[in-house]
Design a protein around this motif. Structure first.
Motif, mmCIF file in Angstrom:
data_model
loop_
_atom_site.group_PDB
_atom_site.id
_atom_site.type_symbol
_atom_site.label_atom_id
_atom_site.label_comp_id
_atom_site.label_asym_id
_atom_site.label_seq_id
_atom_site.Cartn_x
_atom_site.Cartn_y
_atom_site.Cartn_z
ATOM 1 N N LYS A 2 11.064 19.096 52.525
ATOM 2 C CA LYS A 2 10.775 20.031 51.443
ATOM 3 C C LYS A 2 10.834 19.314 50.104
ATOM 4 O O LYS A 2 11.033 18.124 50.039
ATOM 5 C CB LYS A 2 11.772 21.186 51.470
ATOM 6 N N ASP A 3 10.768 20.068 49.032
ATOM 7 C CA ASP A 3 10.752 19.521 47.679
ATOM 8 C C ASP A 3 12.136 19.124 47.198
ATOM 9 O O ASP A 3 13.046 19.911 47.272
ATOM 10 C CB ASP A 3 10.220 20.560 46.693
ATOM 11 N N THR A 5 14.122 17.254 43.769
ATOM 12 C CA THR A 5 14.057 16.642 42.451
ATOM 13 C C THR A 5 15.448 16.379 41.948
ATOM 14 O O THR A 5 16.409 16.978 42.398
ATOM 15 C CB THR A 5 13.373 17.545 41.405
ATOM 16 N N ILE A 102 7.765 18.940 40.238
ATOM 17 C CA ILE A 102 8.012 18.887 41.681
ATOM 18 C C ILE A 102 6.889 18.128 42.376
ATOM 19 O O ILE A 102 7.133 17.257 43.215
ATOM 20 C CB ILE A 102 8.185 20.302 42.255
ATOM 21 N N LYS A 106 7.573 14.651 44.245
ATOM 22 C CA LYS A 106 7.275 14.584 45.683
ATOM 23 C C LYS A 106 6.353 13.409 45.979
ATOM 24 O O LYS A 106 6.500 12.738 47.001
ATOM 25 C CB LYS A 106 6.623 15.883 46.165
ATOM 26 N N TYR A 109 8.428 10.291 46.201
ATOM 27 C CA TYR A 109 9.213 10.192 47.430
ATOM 28 C C TYR A 109 8.325 9.970 48.655
ATOM 29 O O TYR A 109 8.647 9.185 49.532
ATOM 30 C CB TYR A 109 10.085 11.430 47.626
ATOM 31 N N GLN A 110 7.196 10.661 48.695
ATOM 32 C CA GLN A 110 6.312 10.539 49.860
ATOM 33 C C GLN A 110 5.587 9.200 49.904
ATOM 34 O O GLN A 110 5.419 8.612 50.966
ATOM 35 C CB GLN A 110 5.305 11.693 49.870
ATOM 36 N N LEU A 122 14.165 12.775 44.517
ATOM 37 C CA LEU A 122 14.700 13.884 45.310
ATOM 38 C C LEU A 122 15.657 14.737 44.478
ATOM 39 O O LEU A 122 15.642 15.974 44.567
ATOM 40 C CB LEU A 122 15.420 13.358 46.551
ATOM 41 N N ILE A 125 13.674 16.909 42.158
ATOM 42 C CA ILE A 125 13.010 17.996 42.894
ATOM 43 C C ILE A 125 14.002 19.139 43.088
ATOM 44 O O ILE A 125 13.688 20.302 42.850
ATOM 45 C CB ILE A 125 12.457 17.506 44.247
ATOM 46 N N TYR A 141 16.483 19.941 49.289
ATOM 47 C CA TYR A 141 16.203 18.607 48.759
ATOM 48 C C TYR A 141 17.465 17.850 48.367
ATOM 49 O O TYR A 141 17.550 16.644 48.550
ATOM 50 C CB TYR A 141 15.200 18.686 47.614
#
Length: 166
Positions: A2-3, A5, A102, A106, A109-110, A122, A125, A141
């Motif tokens: 999931k998101d 931050t 967000i 993301k 991170y992705q 993270l 998010i 997150y």
């Protein structure tokens, strides 16, 4: 996942601003005598990143946003692109655009899960979800951060924030 931050700004650490970079701030034609900063034109990714970082340090998030967005678009293979993506998220976060923050965090991170800014992304998010009133995603997150990066400074901040979300 999931998101996630980072919550409160951890400070503007980790930038690669270069000494001696000049910035221009021409006066705006506005009648209220507002000064608007201008991002210098450059084809050099290091210079663009450095100039953009200087704008974020000065609190000029709109100009920093434009510079980091241009860096990501024009120099996707540059070694500073992961950092530029992170700082782009910070500009949105500081401007209060949590949904866009967000999305930006993301992407960090992705696309760069092992990058030094991944844990901070993270955290932000999680913070942004909390500001949006979405405690479930904020918890998700922040817990992912603690699990994936347990010894990081952002994880310590996430643990504190998770206590307030109980």
């Amino acid at each position: 996942m999931k998101d996630v931050t980072l919550g409160e700004p951890m400070g503007l650490r980790g930038g690669v601003a270069q000494p001696g970079m000049e910035m221009q701030a021409p006066a705006s034609p506005a009648t209220d005598e507002t000064t608007v900063a201008a991002l210098p034109e450059t084809a050099n990714p290091e210079e663009l990143y450095g100039n953009s970082y200087e704008f974020i340090l000065s609190g000029d998030y709109a100009t920093a946003e434009a510079g980091f967005r241009r860096h990501v678009e024009q120099f996707p293979a540059d070694p500073r692109t992961a950092d530029a993506r992170y700082w782009l998220g910070e500009t949105y976060y500081h401007e209060g655009d949590d949904a866009q923050a967000i999305v930006a965090f993301k992407a960090v991170y992705q696309q760069y899960p092992r990058h030094p800014k991944a844990a901070a992304a993270l955290l932000k998010i999680g913070y942004a979800y909390q500001r949006l009133g979405d405690a479930a995603n904020a918890r998700f997150y922040l817990q992912a951060l603690v699990q994936d990066h347990p010894d990081s400074e952002p994880a310590a901040l996430a643990r504190k924030r998770l206590e307030s979300l109980r």
